[in-house]
Design a protein around this motif. Structure first.
Motif, PDB file in Angstrom:
ATOM      1  N   LEU A  32       0.993  -1.038   0.320  1.00  0.00           N
ATOM      2  CA  LEU A  32      -0.436   0.313   0.172  1.00  0.00           C
ATOM      3  C   LEU A  32       1.155   0.877   0.007  1.00  0.00           C
ATOM      4  N   ASN A  33       0.525   2.133  -1.110  1.00  0.00           N
ATOM      5  CA  ASN A  33       1.559   3.446  -1.281  1.00  0.00           C
ATOM      6  C   ASN A  33       2.805   2.889  -0.996  1.00  0.00           C
ATOM      7  N   ASN A  34       3.435   2.076  -1.304  1.00  0.00           N
ATOM      8  CA  ASN A  34       4.736   2.002  -1.828  1.00  0.00           C
ATOM      9  C   ASN A  34       5.603   1.746  -0.034  1.00  0.00           C
ATOM     10  N   SER A  35       4.920   2.005   0.892  1.00  0.00           N
ATOM     11  CA  SER A  35       5.471   2.025   2.084  1.00  0.00           C
ATOM     12  C   SER A  35       4.731   1.324   3.146  1.00  0.00           C
ATOM     13  N   GLU A  36       3.603   0.494   2.895  1.00  0.00           N
ATOM     14  CA  GLU A  36       3.374  -0.758   3.801  1.00  0.00           C
ATOM     15  C   GLU A  36       3.506  -2.014   3.567  1.00  0.00           C
ATOM     16  N   TYR A  37       3.220  -3.015   3.801  1.00  0.00           N
ATOM     17  CA  TYR A  37       4.073  -4.258   3.238  1.00  0.00           C
ATOM     18  C   TYR A  37       2.954  -5.819   3.991  1.00  0.00           C
ATOM     19  N   LYS A  38       2.129  -6.303   3.926  1.00  0.00           N
ATOM     20  CA  LYS A  38       2.258  -7.794   4.581  1.00  0.00           C
ATOM     21  C   LYS A  38       2.181  -8.488   2.927  1.00  0.00           C
ATOM     22  N   VAL A  39       2.860 -10.070   3.569  1.00  0.00           N
ATOM     23  CA  VAL A  39       3.998 -10.803   2.842  1.00  0.00           C
ATOM     24  C   VAL A  39       2.835 -11.624   3.801  1.00  0.00           C
ATOM     25  N   TYR A  40       3.302 -12.625   2.284  1.00  0.00           N
ATOM     26  CA  TYR A  40       2.246 -14.439   2.386  1.00  0.00           C
ATOM     27  C   TYR A  40       3.445 -15.202   1.996  1.00  0.00           C
ATOM     28  N   GLU A  41       4.100 -15.587   3.042  1.00  0.00           N
ATOM     29  CA  GLU A  41       4.696 -17.009   2.835  1.00  0.00           C
ATOM     30  C   GLU A  41       5.068 -18.201   3.294  1.00  0.00           C
ATOM     31  N   ASN A  42       3.867 -19.321   2.873  1.00  0.00           N
ATOM     32  CA  ASN A  42       4.157 -20.754   4.027  1.00  0.00           C
ATOM     33  C   ASN A  42       3.262 -21.055   3.157  1.00  0.00           C
ATOM     34  N   VAL A  43       2.884 -23.173   3.836  1.00  0.00           N
ATOM     35  CA  VAL A  43       2.152 -23.532   2.860  1.00  0.00           C
ATOM     36  C   VAL A  43       1.132 -23.739   2.454  1.00  0.00           C
ATOM     37  N   HIS A  44       0.695 -22.236   2.589  1.00  0.00           N
ATOM     38  CA  HIS A  44      -0.423 -22.078   1.864  1.00  0.00           C
ATOM     39  C   HIS A  44      -0.228 -21.797   0.869  1.00  0.00           C
ATOM     40  N   MET A  45       0.105 -21.119   0.499  1.00  0.00           N
ATOM     41  CA  MET A  45       0.765 -19.614  -0.834  1.00  0.00           C
ATOM     42  C   MET A  45       1.219 -21.440  -1.377  1.00  0.00           C
ATOM     43  N   ARG A  46       2.090 -21.807  -0.766  1.00  0.00           N
ATOM     44  CA  ARG A  46       3.235 -23.073  -1.710  1.00  0.00           C
ATOM     45  C   ARG A  46       1.913 -23.916  -2.026  1.00  0.00           C
ATOM     46  N   LYS A  47       1.169 -24.490  -1.699  1.00  0.00           N
ATOM     47  CA  LYS A  47       0.392 -25.449  -2.058  1.00  0.00           C
ATOM     48  C   LYS A  47      -1.161 -24.857  -2.468  1.00  0.00           C
ATOM     49  N   TRP A  48      -1.377 -23.378  -2.704  1.00  0.00           N
ATOM     50  CA  TRP A  48      -1.848 -23.329  -4.018  1.00  0.00           C
ATOM     51  C   TRP A  48      -1.529 -23.019  -5.278  1.00  0.00           C
ATOM     52  N   GLY A  49       0.085 -23.014  -5.230  1.00  0.00           N
ATOM     53  CA  GLY A  49       0.559 -23.407  -6.554  1.00  0.00           C
ATOM     54  C   GLY A  49      -0.284 -24.350  -7.725  1.00  0.00           C
ATOM     55  N   VAL A  50      -1.113 -25.137  -6.878  1.00  0.00           N
ATOM     56  CA  VAL A  50      -2.089 -26.234  -8.073  1.00  0.00           C
ATOM     57  C   VAL A  50      -3.045 -25.218  -8.389  1.00  0.00           C
ATOM     58  N   PHE A  51      -3.852 -23.897  -8.303  1.00  0.00           N
ATOM     59  CA  PHE A  51      -4.400 -23.055  -9.631  1.00  0.00           C
ATOM     60  C   PHE A  51      -4.078 -22.578 -10.850  1.00  0.00           C
ATOM     61  N   GLU A  52      -4.363 -22.122 -11.219  1.00  0.00           N
ATOM     62  CA  GLU A  52      -3.902 -21.362 -11.979  1.00  0.00           C
ATOM     63  C   GLU A  52      -5.514 -20.342 -11.189  1.00  0.00           C
ATOM     64  N   ASN A  53      -4.298 -18.520 -12.136  1.00  0.00           N
ATOM     65  CA  ASN A  53      -5.591 -17.722 -11.156  1.00  0.00           C
ATOM     66  C   ASN A  53      -5.248 -16.709 -12.334  1.00  0.00           C
ATOM     67  N   TYR A  54      -5.969 -15.919 -12.238  1.00  0.00           N
ATOM     68  CA  TYR A  54      -6.898 -14.267 -12.625  1.00  0.00           C
ATOM     69  C   TYR A  54      -6.543 -13.048 -11.782  1.00  0.00           C
ATOM     70  N   PHE A  55      -6.009 -12.118 -12.627  1.00  0.00           N
ATOM     71  CA  PHE A  55      -6.478 -10.500 -11.659  1.00  0.00           C
ATOM     72  C   PHE A  55      -8.083 -10.060 -11.423  1.00  0.00           C
ATOM     73  N   LYS A  56      -8.402  -9.255 -10.872  1.00  0.00           N
ATOM     74  CA  LYS A  56      -9.508  -8.191 -11.277  1.00  0.00           C
ATOM     75  C   LYS A  56      -9.596  -7.059 -10.370  1.00  0.00           C
ATOM     76  N   ALA A  57      -9.658  -6.491 -11.113  1.00  0.00           N
ATOM     77  CA  ALA A  57      -9.852  -4.730 -10.732  1.00  0.00           C
ATOM     78  C   ALA A  57     -10.815  -4.167 -10.649  1.00  0.00           C
ATOM     79  N   GLY A  58     -11.869  -3.435 -10.069  1.00  0.00           N
ATOM     80  CA  GLY A  58     -13.086  -2.263 -10.141  1.00  0.00           C
ATOM     81  C   GLY A  58     -13.517  -2.521  -8.539  1.00  0.00           C
ATOM     82  N   ASN A  59     -14.533  -2.710  -9.317  1.00  0.00           N
ATOM     83  CA  ASN A  59     -15.970  -2.637  -7.893  1.00  0.00           C
ATOM     84  C   ASN A  59     -16.585  -3.398  -7.722  1.00  0.00           C
ATOM     85  N   TYR A  60     -16.453  -4.334  -6.821  1.00  0.00           N
ATOM     86  CA  TYR A  60     -17.485  -5.708  -6.716  1.00  0.00           C
ATOM     87  C   TYR A  60     -17.854  -5.218  -5.715  1.00  0.00           C
TER      88      TYR A  60
END
Length: 303
Positions: A254-282
Motif C-alpha cells: 500500500l502506497n509503496n510504504s506498507e507491506y503484507k507478505v504471505y509466504e507459507n504452506v497455504h501459498m505453496r499449495k495454492w500453486g495447484v491452481f491457475e489464476n487471474y487478476f481482477k480490479a474495479g468495484n465489486y
C-alpha cells in the motif's frame, strides 16, 4: 477676439481627440486582455484520460443480459466503452482528473456463486479467452492507482464495503473434470477491500495444511483467513496498491510504504491452481438505494 475663439475651439478639439484616442486604446487593451485571459483559460482546459490498456481485460457490470445474468463485455468491444450504451452507466471517464469510474449497485445482474453485483475488470492474458491463465510459479504483478469516489452508508451509518482488487483461482478443464465440478470456478486467493476508509486484505487457508493431491482442488478444502488491516487510512484520497506473486509467495503493498507478505504452506499449495487478476468495484451490499463509485487512474499487469 476671433483669434482667441479659434484658439479655444482648437484646444477643445485637440482635447477631444486625445480623449477619444485614449478611450479607444483602453477599450482595445481591455478587449485584448480579456481575449488573452480567455485563451489562457482555453489552454488550461485539458481533458485527462486514465492510463489503462483495456485490450487484455473484460468487464462485468450490474446490467442484465438476455440470459438474465450479469453483462460481460470482452476485447475488442470493451475498447469502445465510451460509446457502448451497455457500459456507459457503469464504466466511464472522468476527464476532469483522468479517472476511469466503475459504478455498481445491487441488481439482479450477478455472477455465479455470489449475491453481489459488480463493475469489475477481469484479466485476459489472451484477449477474449478465459482459458489462458497463470500460476504462482509463473508469477505476476498487478499495480494500480485508484480512489473510492463515493459510497453509501448502511442503516447504522457505516460505509458499505467494496472489493477493489482480487486474485481469483480457476480450474483447468482437466481439473474440473477430474473432481466432477460443473464449471471452472475456484476460490479467490486474494480479496482486497476498501473498508470504512481503510484497506483490508483477505486470503484463503487450508482447513487441514497436511492435505495433498487432488483434494486441494475442492473449494471445501479451503477457508477464509482472519484478515489483515493496513494501518494507513486512505479515505477518499488517491492511493496505490501493488500485488506481487511468485512461487509460494504473495506480497501486497500500500502506497509503496506498507507491506503484507504471505509466504507459507497455504501459498505453496495454492500453486495447484491457475489464476487471474481482477480490479474495479465489486460492491458488497444488497441494501436498497446503495451504490459505490471507484476510480482507477492507472492499472498495469506484468507476467
Amino acid at each position: 477676439m476671433k483669434n482667441f475663439r479659434k484658439k479655444i475651439i482648437a484646444s477643445m478639439v485637440l482635447i477631444l481627440c486625445i480623449t477619444v484616442s485614449a478611450t479607444s486604446q483602453n477599450n482595445e487593451s481591455s478587449t485584448t486582455d480579456s481575449d488573452a485571459k480567455t485563451e489562457k483559460k482555453g489552454k488550461r482546459k485539458k481533458y485527462k484520460l486514465p492510463d489503462i490498456d483495456l485490450s487484455h481485460w473484460s468487464v462485468t457490470t450490474p446490467e442484465l443480459n438476455d440470459k438474465g445474468r450479469a453483462t460481460t463485455i470482452e476485447p475488442p468491444e470493451i475498447l469502445n466503452y465510451g460509446s457502448d450504451e451497455r457500459l456507459i452507466p457503469y464504466m466511464y471517464n472522468d476527464s476532469t482528473d483522468g479517472g476511469l469510474v466503475f459504478y455498481a449497485y445491487p441488481s439482479e445482474g450477478t455472477t455465479a456463486n455470489t449475491k453481489y453485483s459488480r463493475s469489475e475488470l477481469r484479466e485476459q492474458m489472451e484477449p477474449g479467452n478465459n482459458n489462458v491463465n497463470w500460476t504462482f510459479a509463473q508469477g505476476g504483478t498487478l499495480k494500480g492507482k485508484l480512489a473510492v469516489e463515493d459510497v453509501t452508508k448502511d442503516k447504522n451509518g457505516k460505509y458499505h464495503r467494496v472489493i477493489i482488487m482480487q486474485i481469483h483461482g480457476r480450474l483447468t478443464d482437466e481439473q474440473r473434470d477430474l473432481i466432477g465440478q460443473k464449471d471452472n470456478n475456484a476460490p479467490p486467493i486474494l480479496k482486497i477491500y476498501w473498508d470504512k476508509g481503510k484497506i483490508r486484505v483477505k486470503t484463503k487457508v487450508l482447513k487441514n495444511p497436511s492435505l495433498v493431491g487432488d483434494v486441494l482442488l475442492h473449494e471445501e478444502a479451503w477457508d477464509d483467513d482472519e484478515g489483515f488491516n493496513f494501518e494507513q487510512e486512505v479515505g477518499f484520497r488517491k492511493f496505490t496498491l501493488e500485488v506481487k506473486v511468485s512461487e509460494g509467495k504473495m506480497v501486497v503493498v500500500l502506497n509503496n510504504s506498507e507491506y503484507k507478505v504471505y509466504e507459507n504452506v497455504h501459498m505453496r499449495k495454492w500453486g495447484v491452481f491457475e489464476n487471474y487478476f481482477k480490479a474495479g468495484n465489486y460492491f458488497q451490499s444488497r441494501d436498497e438505494g446503495a451504490f459505490a463509485k471507484v476510480k482507477y487512474y492507472s492499472l498495469e499487469v506484468t507476467h
